[in-house]
Design an enzyme around this catalytic site. Structure first.
Site, PDB file in Angstrom:
ATOM      1  CD  GLU A   1     -12.441   1.451  12.023  1.00  8.97           C
ATOM      2  OE1 GLU A   1     -12.830   0.458  11.392  1.00  8.97           O
ATOM      3  OE2 GLU A   1     -11.459   2.110  11.694  1.00  8.97           O
TER       4      GLU A   1
ATOM      5  CB  ILE B   1      -0.971  -0.017   1.207  1.00 10.79           C
ATOM      6  CG1 ILE B   1      -1.983  -1.145   1.046  1.00 10.79           C
ATOM      7  CG2 ILE B   1      -1.664   1.338   1.363  1.00 10.79           C
ATOM      8  CD1 ILE B   1      -2.859  -1.404   2.268  1.00 10.79           C
TER       9      ILE B   1
ATOM     10  NE  ARG C   1      -6.439  -3.109  11.109  1.00 21.12           N
ATOM     11  CZ  ARG C   1      -7.193  -3.581  10.113  1.00 21.12           C
ATOM     12  NH1 ARG C   1      -8.115  -2.820   9.552  1.00 21.12           N
ATOM     13  NH2 ARG C   1      -7.048  -4.816   9.698  1.00 21.12           N
TER      14      ARG C   1
ATOM     15  CB  ILE D   1      -5.745   4.478   4.443  1.00 22.20           C
ATOM     16  CG1 ILE D   1      -4.285   4.608   4.001  1.00 22.20           C
ATOM     17  CG2 ILE D   1      -6.535   5.607   3.797  1.00 22.20           C
ATOM     18  CD1 ILE D   1      -3.371   3.482   4.230  1.00 22.20           C
TER      19      ILE D   1
ATOM     20  CG  HIS E   1     -12.153   0.554   7.972  1.00 27.39           C
ATOM     21  ND1 HIS E   1     -11.658   0.028   9.149  1.00 27.39           N
ATOM     22  CD2 HIS E   1     -11.312   0.125   6.994  1.00 27.39           C
ATOM     23  CE1 HIS E   1     -10.583  -0.710   8.886  1.00 27.39           C
ATOM     24  NE2 HIS E   1     -10.361  -0.664   7.579  1.00 27.39           N
TER      25      HIS E   1
END
Lengths: 317, 317
Positions: free
Chosen positions: A264, A158, A235, A233, A282
């Site tokens: 969350e 990523i 955690r 992006i 998310h």
């Protein structure tokens, strides 16, 4: 007969359709499996699917005495108690890279939207402020991308995709990572503090875990500075959310783009009140192609396990 | 004594500070100059600054009988009556390229935000839909960027910067343009219809004018199709706005990102009601560095004119 697979986390039904075509799914929908199914129904369940960030302790594993594999839907696996899994000879798999482009794309979306104040801009048009020529201090011009210093924290799949996208915007890119990759055309900083000191925008793409818990704290945010933005992006646990809220309130930093949060699904009111933040629920890995890629990994892992083979996408603890 | 410069359009004061340090500014603030200043005050005004899209007809030029130069703040010059200017021996200058990165960056911001449904996502978090686990059909996964077909209409400085940014998102890029550039690594389509037929996202970066007026009409939008998006950072006149509104209403296309509108500053209610559009108040060139770049061009043009030289950034009609 199809093999049983327990679904531990709460997934939208659409995400399990392809997996349900091959396996007999027992959907616990985010609840402890024994509160949804009887011990008898669970006793021969050998595999489970979980969302990597969902806490999965030993006692949940023990609800399925025949458990042999935990398959994470997505890249993350930070919720899994690896010690407990190893003690029970349970293997763990994930979907590495399948969502990397989707997550990196959202990181850029958040960076661009936050630094360009897209949310207030859209609101200004929709609510008629523009046609009424209302003064709009939030619409004052902001620094642009060419020459902007963007720091990428974590250079996995990523992080690499974030870096290559950011570079296309004529930004300067630097990164920090346990390993320095000489083949990458970006400046390397030996540690996070140096990266944060250098950059204007910090992109968090590091894997979550004990060593990164709250690593972005009040001190780091102060280093980021009054023109600085943080985009997360990865955690929610990586950022001390209370410190971030305070830093936004007292303008220690300029803004933030957040796809992940400490608890969350919940973004505290103190955060949602800021106009200079962009918030998403998310959805980093949440594109059609990304889901197909993740489902391919889940299915490949389950097929391999039931065939008695090692997982093609295994997590090494 | 400083030379007089008439400011024709309505500009934020901050944008004229540097220019005001060198010239004696007469700010008409968007009104006909003769309604703000006397004929006597205007009789020796030799230059004026205008926003390129602002209609500037012969009768306004004639309010300043000594007028010799029209300097557009920005890249555009579509509001200027070039025939009238030529007849009066008035030269026209602009700020070519100074805002290209800023405009291209906004184009990408709009594309990413529209295709990823950023506005509804942010709203879903802020309004508590996420924490309440409310169903959110708008949050269903959408196609991702890798392999997405993005068509760039117009391959000037802005179009090129859009194309290089889009390519970094692993999209396929094609363009159409009067000239085919063999050095560019993108697929060339000989005409707009073919480009629109091919692409999923149409990025409008063409110069506005009579030949592009309403060129994106109902027929083109039908070609774009139900998974298609249109992004416009050029001029509102390029799109038939009524046809676009209809195409969004009946799902002929999937969504839009718009920085420009047919009648500014005004986005009609029919457009602002759609959740699948992203709207910004013509802020494409609106970054600090872009403004400095445009001011540099304006000042260089004015300095050259008053020194009796040709404009360094002249528009060839």
């Amino acid at each position: 007969m199809a093999e049983k697979v327990l679904i531990y986390s709460r997934f939208p039904k659409a995400q399990m359709v392809r997996i349900g075509e091959r396996f007999d799914l027992l959907d616990a929908g985010g609840k402890p499996p024994l509160s949804v199914f009887s011990a008898d129904e669970l006793k021969d369940v050998r595999t489970m699917i979980t969302a990597g960030g969902h806490v999965l302790p030993a006692e949940v594993m023990d609800m399925m005495p025949a458990l042999g594999a935990i398959i994470c839907y997505g890249t993350g696996y930070d919720g899994v108690d690896f010690k407990a899994a190893a003690e029970r000879k349970v293997v763990v798999g994930n979907s590495p890279g399948a969502n990397a482009a989707s997550v990196a794309d959202l990181a850029l979306t958040l960076m661009l939207a936050a630094t360009r104040r897209l949310i207030p801009a859209d609101q200004y048009v929709r609510e008629g402020g523009w046609s009424d020529r209302k003064p709009s201090p939030l619409m004052a011009p902001q620094p642009g991308n060419p020459g902007r210093k963007v720091g990428v924290y974590g250079m996995g799949e990523i992080g690499r995709k974030i870096a290559s996208r950011v570079a296309a915007f004529e930004c300067d890119v630097a990164y920090t990572n346990r390993t320095k990759y000489d083949e990458l055309p970006y400046r390397y900083e030996p540690d996070l503090a140096a990266l944060v000191e250098w950059c204007d925008v910090l992109m968090i793409a590091v894997r979550a875990g004990a060593e990164t818990h709250h690593i972005i704290d009040a001190k780091m945010l102060k280093k980021l500075g009054p023109n600085g933005y943080v985009v997360n992006i990865s955690r929610g646990s990586v950022i001390d959310q209370a410190a971030l809220t305070q830093a936004l309130a007292d303008k220690t930093i300029a803004g933030a783009g957040l796809d992940v949060f400490e608890t969350e699904p919940h973004a505290p009111d103190a955060l949602t009140a800021f106009p200079n933040v962009v918030l998403t629920p998310h959805i980093g890995g949440h594109t059609l192609d990304s889901h197909i890629g993740m489902q391919d990994c889940v299915i490949a892992n389950l097929d391999a396990f039931y065939a008695g083979n090692t997982l093609p996408y295994a997590v090494k603890a």
